[in-house]
Write an enzyme that holds these catalytic residues in place. Structure first.
Site, PDB file in Angstrom:
ATOM      1  N   ARG A  20       0.779  -1.102  -0.429  1.00  0.00           N
ATOM      2  CA  ARG A  20      -0.097   0.159   0.182  1.00  0.00           C
ATOM      3  C   ARG A  20       0.921   1.243  -0.269  1.00  0.00           C
ATOM      4  O   ARG A  20       0.731   2.236   0.484  1.00  0.00           O
ATOM      5  CB  ARG A  20      -0.772  -0.377   1.018  1.00  0.00           C
ATOM      6  CG  ARG A  20      -1.963  -0.622   1.161  1.00  0.00           C
ATOM      7  CD  ARG A  20      -2.718  -1.154   0.669  1.00  0.00           C
ATOM      8  NE  ARG A  20      -4.334  -1.769   0.276  1.00  0.00           N
ATOM      9  CZ  ARG A  20      -4.723  -2.887  -0.076  1.00  0.00           C
ATOM     10  NH1 ARG A  20      -3.108  -3.845  -0.946  1.00  0.00           N
ATOM     11  NH2 ARG A  20      -5.700  -3.579   0.285  1.00  0.00           N
ATOM     12  N   SER A  48     -10.582  -0.512   2.897  1.00  0.00           N
ATOM     13  CA  SER A  48      -9.734  -0.616   4.211  1.00  0.00           C
ATOM     14  C   SER A  48      -9.878   0.542   5.262  1.00  0.00           C
ATOM     15  O   SER A  48      -9.181   1.422   4.075  1.00  0.00           O
ATOM     16  CB  SER A  48      -8.970  -0.957   4.650  1.00  0.00           C
ATOM     17  OG  SER A  48      -9.117  -2.491   3.757  1.00  0.00           O
ATOM     18  N   GLU A  89      -5.071   4.011   5.713  1.00  0.00           N
ATOM     19  CA  GLU A  89      -4.733   3.309   4.712  1.00  0.00           C
ATOM     20  C   GLU A  89      -5.322   5.158   3.285  1.00  0.00           C
ATOM     21  O   GLU A  89      -4.354   4.633   2.630  1.00  0.00           O
ATOM     22  CB  GLU A  89      -5.888   2.365   4.681  1.00  0.00           C
ATOM     23  CG  GLU A  89      -4.924   1.484   3.288  1.00  0.00           C
ATOM     24  CD  GLU A  89      -5.422   0.785   1.850  1.00  0.00           C
ATOM     25  OE1 GLU A  89      -5.104   0.511   0.844  1.00  0.00           O
ATOM     26  OE2 GLU A  89      -6.295   1.715   2.175  1.00  0.00           O
TER      27      GLU A  89
END
Ligand code: EPU
Length: 343
Positions: A162, A237, A333
């Site tokens: 990520r 998320s 995130e």
């Protein structure tokens, strides 16, 4: 609408979490040739794709450029490999479908990820055991430092879990114009993710020989667990899964044997943030209009009328709870714009 600048524009329709916020200026980019002119401003500039990974916690005091560059093309390299080039403003899932329609392997596990193609390298999108990095060949960018268009090899993009240089040390420097993927005509499925394998086995496809079979299973799993952003506003998320050293991971697993964990880089283990948040009883809890999704504790949703401060308050409470119970500092995130206003 192209190149027409709207003043004090609502950002709500441009972000899947649909928080109330405005941009001082907003413009839709449909032609890359207009980019240098649009970047030539004293104001801070924010490039936006589908807004599925950006939360506007507060107003943006600058110019938002909404990337809507279109086009998908392919080039056969040899008997196995095909290069597929997609413009940054294409819808990611439409690109996955385009590749599946041609029987290509590589991004079938990434079906149904919300957002546009240009955001994919920003955070190295990933799901069910595959990350963009597995098949990214290169990214075409406009470099704001040099004013030139360049093609960066995937190895130059600093991709990690990520993470990429585009959202870290070079945040704001590059505008992604297109991405190029190297896909396979005769691929092998990546089936290491337990819930995907179980889903395929349940349907009698333990060894799928068509990427469409894998993508269909991924879509069924996602529909069961994750909110459809077209129906329930969310950004997927909200926190990253934390990566910790093996000794600390083992200490936590001994105390919490149910805690899902995966080997990460040598010496480190990735732990399930969703499980920890769930374990602390957060599922379904709300602060104002911001709520922990009832079917997945890692996902925050806008249950109706959420504000940026609702989201930040809920996120801070979850973070503090996880810190206290597990000694782990969760990191958000999505990119949070304007959150400094609330610290
Ligand atoms: N779990 C719980 N309770 C929950 C949620 C999850 O116990 O409320 C457990 C699950 O049972 C499972 C484990 O936690 O054993 C992992 O859950 P899941 O398979 O849903 O994956 P995740 O680690 O929570 C990550 C990605 C998702 C991606 C899935 C599948 C991150 C931050 N999230 O979630 O990506 O779809 O894996 O690969 O890495 C996103 O980035 O927005 C996103 C949705």
């Amino acid at each position: 609408m192209s190149n027409e600048i709207s003043i004090n524009a609502s950002l709500e329709p441009f972000s899947t979490f649909r928080l109330p916020a405005t941009a001082r200026e907003l413009v839709v980019l449909e032609d890359a040739a207009a980019l240098p002119g649009l970047l030539d401003t004293e104001l801070p500039v924010l490039l936006l794709g589908g807004g599925s990974n950006t939360l506007f916690i507060g107003d943006f005091p600058g110019r938002v450029i909404v990337n809507r560059l279109r086009g998908i093309d392919s080039e056969v390299i040899d008997r196995d490999r095909v290069l597929v080039t997609a413009a940054a403003g294409e819808d990611w899932h439409e690109l996955v479908r385009w590749t599946l329609d041609r029987g290509l392997w590589g991004i079938e596990n990434l079906a149904m990820i919300p957002g546009l193609v240009g955001a994919a390298p920003m955070q190295n999108i990933g799901a069910y055991g595959v990350e963009l990095a597995h098949c990214l060949e290169s990214v075409e960018v406009f470099d704001r430092h040099t004013g030139r268009i360049e093609r960066l090899a995937a190895s130059e993009c600093g991709l990690d879990y990520r993470h990429s240089r585009f959202k870290a040390e070079d945040a704001g420097r590059f505008v992604v114009l297109d991405i190029r993927l190297e896909l396979m005509m005769h691929g092998t499925p990546v089936l290491e993710y337990p819930s995907l394998l179980e889903e395929l086995e349940r349907h009698g496809h333990a060894q799928p020989d068509d990427p469409r079979t894998v993508a269909a299973a991924v879509m069924r799993v996602r529909k069961r667990k994750l909110p459809d952003p077209a129906v329930i506003p969310s950004a997927g998320s909200f926190f990253k899964n934390p990566v910790v050293d093996n000794a600390f991971a083992q200490h936590l697993i001994d105390r919490h044997p149910g805690l899902p964990n995966w080997p990460d880089k040598p010496g480190s283990t990735k732990l399930s943030a969703g499980w920890m948040i769930d374990h602390l009883g957060w599922r379904g809890k709300s602060v104002g209009g911001a709520r922990v999704f009832g079917r997945h504790a890692l996902v925050l949703i806008n249950a109706g009328g959420a504000t940026g401060s609702d989201v930040m308050k809920l996120a801070r409470e979850i973070k503090a709870g996880v810190q206290e119970a597990f000694g782990i500092e969760l990191e958000p995130e999505p990119v949070l714009i304007g959150n400094s206003l609330l610290h």
